[in-house]
Design an enzyme around this catalytic site. Structure first.
Site, PDB file in Angstrom:
ATOM      1  CG  HIS A   7      -3.240  -7.604  -1.539  1.00  0.00           C
ATOM      2  ND1 HIS A   7      -4.479  -8.109  -1.366  1.00  0.00           N
ATOM      3  CD2 HIS A   7      -3.366  -6.679  -2.279  1.00  0.00           C
ATOM      4  CE1 HIS A   7      -5.230  -7.312  -1.677  1.00  0.00           C
ATOM      5  NE2 HIS A   7      -4.732  -6.183  -2.417  1.00  0.00           N
ATOM      6  CG  HIS A  79      -3.739  -1.110  -3.508  1.00  0.00           C
ATOM      7  ND1 HIS A  79      -3.910  -1.595  -4.828  1.00  0.00           N
ATOM      8  CD2 HIS A  79      -4.000  -2.366  -3.083  1.00  0.00           C
ATOM      9  CE1 HIS A  79      -4.435  -2.612  -5.018  1.00  0.00           C
ATOM     10  NE2 HIS A  79      -4.564  -3.155  -3.916  1.00  0.00           N
ATOM     11  CD  GLU A 128      -7.784  -3.759  -1.741  1.00  0.00           C
ATOM     12  OE1 GLU A 128      -6.667  -4.317  -2.044  1.00  0.00           O
ATOM     13  OE2 GLU A 128      -8.749  -4.376  -2.091  1.00  0.00           O
TER      14      GLU A 128
HETATM   15 CO    CO Z   1      -5.705  -5.051  -3.579  1.00  0.00          CO
END
Ligand code: CO
Length: 132
Positions: A7, A79, A128
């Site tokens: 994502h 992020h 991440e």
């Molecule tokens: Co995230």
């Protein structure tokens, strides 16, 4: 080592307005808000055919998103999340590469272990890694 883009997370100053915009103007499949008290955020996931967008909004007093929104009042990309097979092995490997891993693995918004990498080590981008 990294696999699919899981994502892209966008910090937003108004979660309902952002969800309505993605649902309406952009015609996307927008999920329900989820509170993530361990991470100090409320998230909404938007399902796209090839990845997801994560809308992030501060939750609680010490949300890590609040400082970002103070600096970026209209919101912004916070992020990107890449998939890995094993976050513990990935963290060990990245440390040998001289990258700073931010804290121990936590359970992320999808119920899977995640780690974060220092943005100063990755061209200003907070990364991440999610175990998949
Ligand atoms: Co995230």
């Amino acid at each position: 080592m990294i696999g699919r883009l899981n994502h892209v997370a966008i910090a937003v100053p108004d979660l309902e307005a952002a969800a309505a915009q993605y649902r309406g103007a952009l015609g996307a499949n927008v999920g329900a808000p989820q509170d993530e008290p361990d991470h100090g955020v409320t998230v909404i996931f938007i399902e796209l055919p090839n990845t997801k967008i994560e809308l992030l909004y501060p939750l609680g007093e010490n949300s890590p998103i609040q400082g970002f929104l103070d600096k970026n009042p209209s919101g912004g990309i916070h992020h990107v999340c890449y998939e890995v097979d094993d976050v513990v092995a990935a963290a060990a490997h990245l440390e040998t590469e001289g990258a700073r891993v931010l804290g121990a693995p936590k359970i992320g918004a999808h119920g899977k272990p995640v780690i974060f990498l220092h943005p100063k080590d990755f061209n200003g981008c907070l990364i991440e890694l999610e175990q998949n």
